[in-house]
Scaffold this active site. Structure first.
Site, PDB file in Angstrom:
ATOM      1  N   GLU A   1     -32.122 -45.413  25.843  1.00  0.00           N
ATOM      2  CA  GLU A   1     -32.697 -46.511  26.606  1.00  0.00           C
ATOM      3  C   GLU A   1     -32.209 -46.525  28.058  1.00  0.00           C
ATOM      4  O   GLU A   1     -32.167 -47.575  28.704  1.00  0.00           O
ATOM      5  CB  GLU A   1     -32.397 -47.843  25.912  1.00  0.00           C
ATOM      6  CG  GLU A   1     -33.005 -47.918  24.526  1.00  0.00           C
ATOM      7  CD  GLU A   1     -33.623 -49.263  24.214  1.00  0.00           C
ATOM      8  OE1 GLU A   1     -33.587 -50.164  25.059  1.00  0.00           O
ATOM      9  OE2 GLU A   1     -34.166 -49.401  23.099  1.00  0.00           O
TER      10      GLU A   1
ATOM     11  N   HIS B   1     -35.908 -51.133  26.605  1.00  0.00           N
ATOM     12  CA  HIS B   1     -36.001 -50.444  27.897  1.00  0.00           C
ATOM     13  C   HIS B   1     -36.854 -49.186  27.754  1.00  0.00           C
ATOM     14  O   HIS B   1     -36.650 -48.403  26.837  1.00  0.00           O
ATOM     15  CB  HIS B   1     -34.612 -50.061  28.406  1.00  0.00           C
ATOM     16  CG  HIS B   1     -33.705 -51.232  28.597  1.00  0.00           C
ATOM     17  ND1 HIS B   1     -33.112 -51.880  27.534  1.00  0.00           N
ATOM     18  CD2 HIS B   1     -33.295 -51.872  29.713  1.00  0.00           C
ATOM     19  CE1 HIS B   1     -32.370 -52.884  27.994  1.00  0.00           C
ATOM     20  NE2 HIS B   1     -32.473 -52.900  29.311  1.00  0.00           N
TER      21      HIS B   1
ATOM     22  N   LYS C   1     -35.569 -59.526  26.255  1.00  0.00           N
ATOM     23  CA  LYS C   1     -35.539 -58.801  27.532  1.00  0.00           C
ATOM     24  C   LYS C   1     -36.342 -57.513  27.417  1.00  0.00           C
ATOM     25  O   LYS C   1     -36.255 -56.807  26.409  1.00  0.00           O
ATOM     26  CB  LYS C   1     -34.100 -58.458  27.932  1.00  0.00           C
ATOM     27  CG  LYS C   1     -33.982 -57.604  29.192  1.00  0.00           C
ATOM     28  CD  LYS C   1     -32.558 -57.098  29.414  1.00  0.00           C
ATOM     29  CE  LYS C   1     -32.504 -56.140  30.592  1.00  0.00           C
ATOM     30  NZ  LYS C   1     -31.184 -55.462  30.710  1.00  0.00           N
TER      31      LYS C   1
END
Length: 258
Positions: free
Chosen positions: A89, A146, A173
């Site tokens: 990530e 991510h 997130k």
């Protein structure tokens, strides 16, 4: 009505996005110097993230905890995010999943961190166990995803954020890499949709690199509650220097009040 998370008098989820500064030192000496630099620039910083994957002795749990104690001693008044970002990530190193969870559980139990970043890519049962430890110890969990290669579609990004919320993440997130202006727009649209559907849940979203810089500045408009800025070394592409970031965020905030 938008809810927020209160961490050491920092309200995440209302008003101007909070500025989080990463610590990326490879040695204890480097990290303590970073901590002192952060304290000397306290007016620009709301939260601090220790990126443990940069730390050269990350495989030694006792050393990590001792170093965490030293960092906490210097930054006691600032909320601290504990993050081991895996290679997959965009992080510096890869570790075995069992140690990843052991490391994060130890941090949550230590009483020296306020938020723990948990990567959404792991097995749900492992995530649930870690979140239980985080919450039992009065800490908050950031459930993160991510993508350093591309930007998923808007609907895919909303699904990722919704999954993080449904698993019990206090702050979902997502960070993605744009290849066009439309990618940046898709990230902003996903942010707005999440904010409208779940106003009670603070979220963090960003489009990386220079092309995505607008997403780091416009969180108060679109619904992202935290932005990451660089004080010494950036931990991801596109991070803006904190003084410039602070001035721009305040300018946007005052414009919204008119």
């Amino acid at each position: 009505m938008t809810n927020f998370i209160n961490v050491k008098d920092i309200q995440i989820g209302v008003g101007t996005p909070k500025i989080c500064v990463p610590m990326t030192g490879r040695t204890v000496t480097d990290l303590l110097a970073e901590a002192e630099l952060i304290q000397s620039n306290r007016n620009y910083v709301d939260l601090v993230e220790w990126r443990v994957d940069f730390f050269s002795e990350f495989e030694d749990l006792s050393k990590v905890m001792t170093t965490l104690s030293s960092i906490h001693g210097l930054l006691e008044d600032l909320p601290l995010v504990f993050t081991f970002r895996s290679l997959e990530e965009g992080g510096e190193r890869e570790i075995h999943p069992s140690y990843y969870f052991e490391l994060n559980k130890a941090a949550a139990k230590s009483g020296m961190v306020d938020l723990v970043d948990v990567e959404l890519r792991h097995r749900e049962e492992d995530i649930n166990q870690l979140l239980s430890v985080i919450h039992e110890n009065g800490r908050f969990g950031i459930l993160s995803s991510h993508n350093f290669a591309a930007t998923p579609s808007k609907s895919e990004m909303v699904e990722i954020l919704e999954r993080a919320k449904k698993l019990g993440g206090d702050i979902p997130k997502i960070a993605v890499m744009p290849t066009s202006a439309r990618d940046v727009l898709a990230l902003l649209e996903a942010t707005v949709e999440m904010q409208e559907k779940y106003p009670e849940t603070p979220i963090i979203t960003m489009s990386m690199a220079g092309q995505g810089a607008i997403s780091r500045l416009s969180g108060e408009v679109f619904g992202s509650s935290v932005t990451f800025g660089a004080l010494k070394k950036a931990s991801a592409p596109g991070q803006i220097e904190v003084a410039d970031l602070k001035r721009t965020l305040e300018m946007i905030h005052h414009s919204l009040l008119k």
